[in-house]
Design a protein around this motif. Sequence first.
Motif, PDB file in Angstrom:
ATOM      1  N   GLU A 116      36.543  44.510  45.312  1.00  0.00           N
ATOM      2  CA  GLU A 116      35.429  43.925  46.064  1.00  0.00           C
ATOM      3  C   GLU A 116      34.465  43.187  45.131  1.00  0.00           C
ATOM      4  N   GLN A 117      34.169  43.776  43.989  1.00  0.00           N
ATOM      5  CA  GLN A 117      33.277  43.122  43.030  1.00  0.00           C
ATOM      6  C   GLN A 117      33.892  41.830  42.499  1.00  0.00           C
ATOM      7  N   ILE A 118      35.180  41.830  42.252  1.00  0.00           N
ATOM      8  CA  ILE A 118      35.869  40.612  41.804  1.00  0.00           C
ATOM      9  C   ILE A 118      35.820  39.563  42.901  1.00  0.00           C
ATOM     10  N   ARG A 119      36.066  39.996  44.143  1.00  0.00           N
ATOM     11  CA  ARG A 119      36.012  39.044  45.262  1.00  0.00           C
ATOM     12  C   ARG A 119      34.618  38.427  45.379  1.00  0.00           C
ATOM     13  N   LEU A 120      33.598  39.240  45.283  1.00  0.00           N
ATOM     14  CA  LEU A 120      32.227  38.744  45.376  1.00  0.00           C
ATOM     15  C   LEU A 120      31.899  37.789  44.233  1.00  0.00           C
TER      16      LEU A 120
END
Length: 125
Positions: A116-120
């Motif tokens: 999720e952090q990578i996606r954001l």
Amino acid sequence: DRDVTGVQTCALPISRELTATQAAIAAIWSEVLAIPDIGPDDEFLALGGHSLFAIQIAGRIRAELRVELGMREMLECNTVAQLAVVIDRKTEALPADDLSDLLNEIAAMPEDEVREQIRLATTGL
């Protein structure tokens, strides 16, 4: 470059192209000061900047560029280009201990949170 007290100065390399850092700073200034089309050599105080705006801008830079700036840096480096020099130097000089701590923090995160952090980070959403 540092002055006699050891404080980082705002010496500029000669270049007229807008860097990514300059573009990010100009966008932040534009939003906070409500002035479109801020250029690299526009001066913060001449644009109507003051200490409250400087605090808002420092907070936005901390949040968006992940760089901590003091009031002295904000007011002494009073153009987009000058401030970009300081920010670029700070981001180039990430201490090994900070990097190690960051990697350990990531390693301890659940895989779905890392994704999720990578996606954001990559989508900006």
